[in-house]
Design a protein around this motif. Structure first.
Motif, PDB file in Angstrom:
ATOM      1  N   UNK A 205      61.759 -45.578  95.256  1.00  0.00           N
ATOM      2  CA  UNK A 205      60.310 -45.510  95.083  1.00  0.00           C
ATOM      3  C   UNK A 205      59.624 -44.603  96.099  1.00  0.00           C
ATOM      4  N   UNK A 206      60.403 -44.025  97.019  1.00  0.00           N
ATOM      5  CA  UNK A 206      59.786 -43.236  98.097  1.00  0.00           C
ATOM      6  C   UNK A 206      58.927 -42.115  97.552  1.00  0.00           C
ATOM      7  N   UNK A 207      57.792 -41.938  98.158  1.00  0.00           N
ATOM      8  CA  UNK A 207      56.925 -40.829  97.758  1.00  0.00           C
ATOM      9  C   UNK A 207      57.353 -39.571  98.509  1.00  0.00           C
ATOM     10  N   UNK A 208      56.970 -38.463  97.969  1.00  0.00           N
ATOM     11  CA  UNK A 208      57.192 -37.170  98.625  1.00  0.00           C
ATOM     12  C   UNK A 208      58.656 -36.754  98.726  1.00  0.00           C
ATOM     13  N   UNK A 209      59.535 -37.439  98.025  1.00  0.00           N
ATOM     14  CA  UNK A 209      60.930 -36.987  98.065  1.00  0.00           C
ATOM     15  C   UNK A 209      61.007 -35.551  97.575  1.00  0.00           C
ATOM     16  N   UNK A 210      60.098 -35.206  96.648  1.00  0.00           N
ATOM     17  CA  UNK A 210      60.175 -33.877  96.061  1.00  0.00           C
ATOM     18  C   UNK A 210      59.959 -32.777  97.091  1.00  0.00           C
ATOM     19  N   UNK A 211      59.355 -33.116  98.232  1.00  0.00           N
ATOM     20  CA  UNK A 211      59.153 -32.104  99.277  1.00  0.00           C
ATOM     21  C   UNK A 211      60.474 -31.743  99.948  1.00  0.00           C
ATOM     22  N   UNK A 212      61.444 -32.646  99.854  1.00  0.00           N
ATOM     23  CA  UNK A 212      62.688 -32.431 100.588  1.00  0.00           C
ATOM     24  C   UNK A 212      63.879 -32.204  99.670  1.00  0.00           C
TER      25      UNK A 212
END
Lengths: 286, 286
Positions: A205-212
């Protein structure tokens, strides 16, 4: 060539696959008609010259003159449609489809089908994560596999004609499997992979995974963008095979996890070497 | 700009990443030297003008004049190399790396490092399934993420310089994470995905699957072609995080399998809708 361009082709279900088939076959000069549920699809396809004529109603004349009928419908709709409208089929008409599962639909259809028409099933293993005739393209056939799944009721002529359709569309490989072999294969190669992609996408559910993220994550989840109506039905219709394949995969990953837990470097490297060798077989022949 | 082109850059380990870094930075006019183990890599890189000079020996002069040293070595080799050769570092030299795990190496290195040099760790989340300087390319940096992982010992100048290197190379995103956040993230986004690809490739011994495959299977297994020496080490160095992430994924897939077993169509469609929404976040911004 058994399939001659003077034959009339009717496509039932003018979506991504139906539209791509129309485009692919129109190149040879076939007369292509279509029956589908949205008028906008017909309008678009006529305007783009993807089809010659089309309608959203059950047009008896259109069905009657079709020599080849290609069904690109969801499985439950396919069987009902044939039950209700086969009375309009021409004698000697060849029926085929694009459905992603076989044993759960072929026999039922062949059992209720008139004796003077023939249903030869096929599965074009191609697609995109977008839908609709506006997204149709013959590019999906390049480098793709097309499977014909005859039963004992199918004639040699029908099998050859069905294979020819695949060749005309531009598939890289045209193969034959029994319906049972097909369902087992697709349970592993297509359905299991979709279940994996979905679970990978929903388990964190982590947010911002797409940044990494890197390409590896994007690659594994491209198919996580999924038509839930169609795929939930395909999974259920192939339930036993899919569960079997999920379990085989879960077991393998659990084993790998245990090797890691036990610091079994040699074991992990062995698996990696094996996967590297096997993967080389799948590289597209360009 | 803190990183100025009059600075000398030394790359230790002239493989795919080292070579790609060299190509990327040479565009700006930096003097690039390299130390690596294969003479053929040096010869190739000189011939292709990827580097200005290079050697396979521990060249004290080359090390002494380096203002920035970029390590592209396997983790266990990295720590040993620094222990043995840091005596040749210039005062004020900036050390950085490309290593795929952080907590297991950063603190050890910073603890043994001289006080007058600084190690600021980074992870370029980019790569290819082929290796060696002959396969290096700056294209791997486009649309990719670059993570800087500072510790309390790092200065602001070093962090900014390290980020600048990422910007010069052409990364899409340059971000900062703590070493712990990085390892947890990479355990999910990169390492778990590799474990999945490997297991998918090795769990089915059937021959000729490649004749029937579709893009979904190819996509999920592209990274199954894997450098076993490097990746087994990275997995072990990030063992706790990786096991945790594998377990989370196994649990999610097991749940999906159970929904299928129970004919829970609504449950499966819910997961598919969720995965479709989340996946949209990951599309590359072109």
């Amino acid at each position: 060539m058994i399939v001659d361009i003077n034959k009339n082709i009717l496509i039932v279900g003018l979506g991504l696959m139906g539209g791509s088939y129309a485009k692919g076959l129109k190149r040879y000069g076939f007369h292509i008609s279509a029956i589908t549920k949205d008028q906008s699809s017909i309008d678009y396809a006529i305007k783009e010259e993807i089809i010659d004529e089309g309608t959203i109603s059950i047009d008896k004349e259109m069905i009657r003159k079709a020599d080849i009928i290609i069904f690109a419908l969801y499985p439950h709709i396919l069987i009902e449609w044939i039950k209700e409208n086969q009375k309009y089929f021409k004698t000697g008409a060849l029926i085929t489809d694009v459905t992603g599962v076989k044993t759960s639909i072929i026999y039922d259809i062949q059992n209720i089908l008139r004796d003077d028409v023939e249903y030869i099933a096929a599965h074009p293993m191609a697609g995109r994560e977008v839908y609709g005739v506006e997204n149709s393209t013959t590019k999906i056939f390049n480098n793709a596999n097309y499977i014909v799944t005859p039963t004992k009721k199918n004639t040699k002529d029908a099998i050859v004609s069905c294979m020819e359709i695949g060749q005309l569309l531009g598939f890289e490989n045209v193969s034959i499997l029994t319906p049972e072999e097909h369902d087992d294969m697709v349970g592993f190669v297509s359905q299991l992979t979709h279940c994996i992609a979905i679970s990978l996408m929903t388990c964190n559910e982590s947010e911002h995974i797409e940044k990494y993220t890197g390409d590896s994550f994007r690659d594994l989840t491209r198919i996580a963008r999924i038509n839930d109506e169609m795929w939930s039905e395909l999974f259920l219709l192939n339930k036993n095979s899919l569960i079997k394949n999920i379990d085989i995969f879960l077991n393998e990953l659990q084993n790998f996890r245990n090797m890691l837990y036990n610091n079994d470097v040699d074991g992990m490297r062995e698996k990696m070497k094996k996967s590297t060798i096997r993967r080389a077989l799948f590289d597209k022949k360009d």
